[in-house]
Design a protein around this motif. Structure first.
Motif, short mmCIF file in Angstrom:
data_model
loop_
_atom_site.label_atom_id
_atom_site.label_comp_id
_atom_site.label_asym_id
_atom_site.label_seq_id
_atom_site.Cartn_x
_atom_site.Cartn_y
_atom_site.Cartn_z
N GLY A 363 0.82 -1.22 0.00
CA GLY A 363 0.00 0.00 0.00
C GLY A 363 0.84 1.25 0.00
N TRP A 364 1.95 1.24 0.75
CA TRP A 364 2.86 2.40 0.73
C TRP A 364 3.47 2.56 -0.66
CZ3 TRP A 364 5.84 4.22 5.54
CH2 TRP A 364 6.59 5.38 5.25
N ALA A 365 3.93 1.46 -1.25
CA ALA A 365 4.55 1.54 -2.57
C ALA A 365 3.58 2.08 -3.62
CB ALA A 365 5.07 0.17 -2.99
N ALA A 366 2.29 1.78 -3.44
CA ALA A 366 1.29 2.21 -4.41
C ALA A 366 0.69 3.57 -4.10
CB ALA A 366 0.16 1.17 -4.47
N ALA A 367 1.14 4.21 -3.01
CA ALA A 367 0.53 5.48 -2.58
C ALA A 367 0.91 6.66 -3.45
CB ALA A 367 0.89 5.76 -1.12
N GLY A 368 1.90 6.48 -4.32
CA GLY A 368 2.31 7.56 -5.22
C GLY A 368 3.41 8.41 -4.62
N ASP A 369 3.82 9.43 -5.38
CA ASP A 369 4.89 10.32 -4.96
C ASP A 369 4.40 11.26 -3.86
OD1 ASP A 369 6.52 9.19 -6.86
OD2 ASP A 369 6.09 10.72 -8.37
N ASP A 370 5.20 11.39 -2.82
CA ASP A 370 4.96 12.33 -1.74
C ASP A 370 3.54 12.27 -1.19
OD1 ASP A 370 5.77 14.27 0.05
OD2 ASP A 370 5.16 15.93 -1.25
N PRO A 371 3.10 11.09 -0.72
CA PRO A 371 1.74 10.99 -0.16
C PRO A 371 1.65 11.73 1.17
CG PRO A 371 2.92 8.95 0.19
CD PRO A 371 3.81 9.80 -0.66
N LEU A 433 17.93 4.05 -2.09
CA LEU A 433 17.71 5.50 -2.04
C LEU A 433 18.85 6.26 -2.72
CD1 LEU A 433 16.41 5.97 1.63
CD2 LEU A 433 15.07 5.91 -0.47
N ALA A 434 20.08 5.76 -2.55
CA ALA A 434 21.23 6.45 -3.15
C ALA A 434 21.29 6.27 -4.65
CB ALA A 434 22.52 5.93 -2.51
N ALA A 435 20.85 5.11 -5.14
CA ALA A 435 21.00 4.81 -6.57
C ALA A 435 19.82 5.25 -7.42
CB ALA A 435 21.21 3.30 -6.74
N ALA A 436 18.68 5.51 -6.81
CA ALA A 436 17.48 5.83 -7.58
C ALA A 436 17.59 7.21 -8.22
CB ALA A 436 16.25 5.76 -6.69
N ALA A 437 16.86 7.40 -9.33
CA ALA A 437 16.86 8.69 -10.01
C ALA A 437 16.29 9.79 -9.13
CB ALA A 437 16.05 8.59 -11.30
N THR A 445 10.47 1.67 -4.29
CA THR A 445 11.10 0.40 -4.65
C THR A 445 11.45 -0.41 -3.41
OG1 THR A 445 12.02 1.39 -6.66
CG2 THR A 445 13.01 -0.67 -5.90
N SER A 446 11.98 0.28 -2.39
CA SER A 446 12.33 -0.39 -1.14
C SER A 446 11.09 -0.99 -0.50
CB SER A 446 12.99 0.61 -0.19
OG SER A 446 13.27 0.01 1.05
N ALA A 448 8.33 -1.94 -2.02
CA ALA A 448 7.87 -3.07 -2.83
C ALA A 448 8.71 -4.32 -2.57
CB ALA A 448 7.93 -2.70 -4.32
N ILE A 449 10.03 -4.15 -2.41
CA ILE A 449 10.89 -5.30 -2.11
C ILE A 449 10.56 -5.85 -0.73
CG2 ILE A 449 13.28 -5.98 -1.67
CD1 ILE A 449 14.12 -4.05 -3.88
N GLY A 450 10.29 -4.96 0.21
CA GLY A 450 9.88 -5.41 1.54
C GLY A 450 8.59 -6.21 1.50
N ALA A 451 7.62 -5.76 0.70
CA ALA A 451 6.37 -6.51 0.55
C ALA A 451 6.62 -7.89 -0.02
CB ALA A 451 5.40 -5.72 -0.33
N LEU A 452 7.53 -7.98 -1.00
CA LEU A 452 7.88 -9.26 -1.59
C LEU A 452 8.53 -10.18 -0.56
CD1 LEU A 452 8.03 -11.03 -4.13
CD2 LEU A 452 10.22 -9.95 -4.66
N ALA A 453 9.38 -9.61 0.31
CA ALA A 453 10.00 -10.42 1.37
C ALA A 453 8.94 -10.97 2.32
CB ALA A 453 11.02 -9.57 2.13
N TYR A 454 7.96 -10.16 2.67
CA TYR A 454 6.87 -10.63 3.52
C TYR A 454 6.09 -11.77 2.85
CZ TYR A 454 7.13 -6.89 7.06
OH TYR A 454 7.50 -6.05 8.09
N LEU A 455 5.80 -11.63 1.57
CA LEU A 455 5.07 -12.68 0.85
C LEU A 455 5.89 -13.97 0.81
CD1 LEU A 455 3.54 -10.70 -2.16
CD2 LEU A 455 2.32 -11.66 -0.18
N THR A 456 7.19 -13.85 0.60
CA THR A 456 8.06 -15.03 0.61
C THR A 456 8.04 -15.69 1.99
OG1 THR A 456 9.50 -13.97 -1.02
CG2 THR A 456 10.40 -15.85 0.17
N ALA A 457 8.07 -14.88 3.04
CA ALA A 457 8.01 -15.42 4.39
C ALA A 457 6.68 -16.14 4.64
CB ALA A 457 8.20 -14.30 5.42
N ALA A 458 5.58 -15.60 4.11
CA ALA A 458 4.28 -16.25 4.28
C ALA A 458 4.27 -17.62 3.61
CB ALA A 458 3.17 -15.37 3.70
N ALA A 459 4.82 -17.70 2.40
CA ALA A 459 4.87 -18.98 1.69
C ALA A 459 5.76 -19.98 2.42
CB ALA A 459 5.36 -18.76 0.26
#
Length: 473
Positions: A363-371, A433-437, A445-446, A448-459
Motif C-alpha cells: 500500500g505504501w509503494a502504491a501510494a504515489g509520490d509524496d503521499p 535510495l542512493a541509486a534511484a533517479a 522500490t524499497s 515493494a521489495i519489503g512486501a515481496l520479502a513478507y510474501l516469501t516469508a508467508a509462503a
C-alpha cells in the motif's frame, strides 16, 4: 500452584517456575528476562538520536561516530551463537546473569567515557554483554514455562519488548539528550540491569549444564568471522554501494567463513548446532522467516526515517513520533498472538501476519509520490502489527524444534538470522535510495521489495511452521 524455589543444583531436575497466571510471583521470571532483553534492544534504537551530540562533545571523527553505533552491532551479532553455546554448556541462567552484569558495567563505562576511543571500546563490551543476554533469554523462558500455552504467552510478551524498546528508543533518547544530556542514554541501563539481576537470581531456577560438551572454538571463530564480515559488508554497502570492492570482498570472505563453519560442524564431535537440526524444516524455515520479516520491517523503518527527516524536514523527536504507529502496534500484536496461538496453532498466525504486513508495504509503494502523512499511518500499522504477530509463532517453532540441551544455540540461531535480516534491510534500503533517479522512486522500490520479502516469508511459513493447535488454558 505454589511458587517453585530455585534448585540448589544445575542438573536436569532443576526446579521450574509456574506459568504466568498461576500466582503473583509466577510473573517474576518473565519480568526478569524481558528486562534484560529490553535493555539490549533499547540500546540499539536510543543511540541513534544521541550520536550527533556525542560526536560534537567528544570531538569524534566520522569514523569514530560510525563505530559508536556499528561496533555494538558487530560484536552483538557476531557473538550470539557463542553466547548460546556457552549457555548450553555452563547453564543459561549463569550466562544470562553474566551478560547482564557485563552489559550494565559497560553502560556505566560508556556514560563516563572521556573520549571517543574509550566510548567505542565500552560499546564493544556492551555488545559482548548483549550477545550473552539474548540467547539465554529465550532458553530461560522455555525452562520457566514448560506448559505450551503459557510458553506462547511468555514468548509473545518477550517479543513485545522489541516493540516497546523500538518505540521508546527515539523518543526517550531525544528527551534525555535535550534535557539531562547524552550520558543518561547509558546511565538509564544501570537501574534496569540491577533489577534484572535481582529478579533473575531470586526467581529463576538454575539451568541444566552440559559441561562435557566442547565449545568447538574453531567453529565459534568461523561463526564470528561470518557474521562480523557479513554485517560489516552490509553496513558499508549502504554507504559505498554494492559494487564497491571492499563490500564485495567482505561478502566473499563471509561466504568462505560460512563454508568453513559448515565443514567444521560436519566433522566436529560436539557441534555448536548439529546439522541434523538445521535440516529440520521447522528449525531452518523458522529462522529464515525471522530473517525475512526483520529485513522488511527494519528496512521500512530505516527508509521511512530518512523520508521523514530528509524529505519532510522532521526533527529526530518528530520522526520518532511519526514512526510510532508502526512500532506501537508491535506490543499489542505480540501479546495477542501469544494468547491466540493456544487456540489456532502457530502457522495461521505467522502466515496471516506476513500477508497483512505485505499488504501494508504494498500500500505504501502504491501510494504515489509524496503521499500525505495520514495515508502512511495504515501501511505502517499493518507492517508493525503483522511482523510482531508472526514473531511469537516463529519463535515457538524454532525453539520447539530443538531439544532442551540446544535451547541456547537455537535461540542464538534465530536471533542471529534476525540481526542479519535487519542489517540487510537497512543496507539495501540505503543503497536503493542512493541509486534511484529520485528519492521517491527509491523509497517506493524499497517498500515493494519489503512486501515481496513478507510474501516469501508467508509462503515459507506455510511449509515450515507446523500446525500445532494447543488447547487453550
Amino acid at each position: 500452584m505454589p511458587f517453585a524455589e530455585p534448585a540448589r543444583g544445575d542438573g536436569p531436575d532443576a526446579a521450574r517456575v509456574p506459568a504466568p497466571g498461576s500466582g503473583p510471583r509466577s510473573w517474576a521470571p518473565l519480568l526478569a528476562v524481558c528486562a534484560g532483553y529490553f535493555m539490549v534492544i533499547l540500546d540499539v534504537t536510543i543511540i541513534n538520536v544521541a550520536v550527533p551530540v556525542i560526536g560534537r562533545e567528544l570531538a569524534a571523527s566520522l569514523t569514530g561516530i560510525q563505530w559508536i553505533t556499528d561496533g555494538y552491532t558487530l560484536v552483538f551479532a557476531g557473538l550470539l551463537l557463542t553466547g548460546g553455546a556457552l549457555g548450553d554448556r555452563l547453564g543459561n541462567r549463569r550466562v544470562f546473569c553474566s551478560g547482564v552484569a557485563v552489559f550494565t558495567a559497560a553502560s556505566a563505562a560508556c556514560a563516563l567515557a572521556p573520549n571517543a576511543g574509550f566510548l567505542v571500546a565500552a560499546r564493544l563490551v556492551e555488545g559482548l554483554g548483549a550477545a550473552l543476554i539474548v540467547p539465554g533469554s529465550l532458553a530461560l523462558l522455555q525452562q520457566a514455562y514448560p506448559e505450551p500455552a503459557a510458553r506462547s504467552r511468555a514468548f509473545g510478551l518477550w517479543g513485545s519488548m522489541a516493540g516497546i524498546a523500538a518505540s521508546a528508543g527515539p523518543l526517550l533518547g531525544g528527551l534525555l539528550v535535550s534535557t539531562a544530556g547524552w550520558r543518561w542514554v547509558f546511565l538509564i541501563n544501570l537501574p534496569v540491569g540491577a533489577v534484572c539481576l535481582l529478579l533473575t537470581l531470586r526467581n529463576v531456577a538454575r539451568s541444566p549444564r552440559h559441561a562435557t560438551r566442547s565449545l568447538d572454538w574453531p567453529a565459534q571463530c568461523a561463526v564470528v568471522a561470518t557474521v562480523a564480515l557479513l554485517t560489516a559488508a552490509l553496513n558499508e554497502a549502504g554507504r559505498r554501494g554494492w559494487s564497491d570492492p571492499a563490500v564485495l570482498a567482505g561478502l566473499g570472505l563471509a561466504a568462505v567463513a560460512a563454508a568453513a563453519f559448515a565443514l567444521r560442524e560436519r566433522l566436529a564431535r560436539s557441534p555448536v548446532l548439529p546439522l541434523g537440526l538445521l535440516r529440520a524444516r521447522a528449525m531452518s524455515g523458522g529462522a529464515v522467516v525471522g530473517l525475512l520479516f526483520n529485513f522488511a520491517f527494519y528496512g521500512m523503518v530505516f527508509t521511512a526515517s530518512l523520508e521523514f527527516q530528509h524529505q519532510r524536514g522532521f526533527s529526530a523527536l518528530a520522526t520518532g513520533l511519526a514512526l510510532f504507529p508502526a512500532v506501537a502496534m508491535t506490543t499489542f500484536a505480540s501479546v495477542l498472538s501469544g494468547r491466540l496461538s493456544g487456540r489456532t496453532g502457530d502457522r495461521p498466525l505467522v502466515v496471516c501476519g506476513m500477508l497483512l504486513a505485505a499488504l501494508g508495504l504494498a500500500g505504501w509503494a502504491a501510494a504515489g509520490d509524496d503521499p500525505a502523512y495520514p495515508l502512511l499511518i495504515a501501511p505502517m500499522m499493518a507492517a508493525g502489527f503483522g511482523t510482531s504477530f508472526a514473531l511469537t509463532g516463529s519463535t515457538t517453532t524454532v525453539m520447539g524444534a530443538a531439544p532442551p540441551a540446544y535451547a541456547g544455540a537455537a535461540s542464538a540461531l534465530f536471533n542471529t538470522t534476525r540481526q542479519i535480516g535487519s542489517a540487510t534491510g537497512v543496507a539495501l534500503g540505503g543503497s536503493l535510495l542512493a541509486a534511484a533517479a529520485d528519492y521517491s522512486t527509491g523509497l517506493r522500490t524499497s517498500m515493494a521489495i519489503g512486501a515481496l520479502a513478507y510474501l516469501t516469508a508467508a509462503a515459507l511459513a506455510w511449509r515450515s511452521v507446523p500446525v500445532r493447535a494447543r488447547p487453550a488454558s
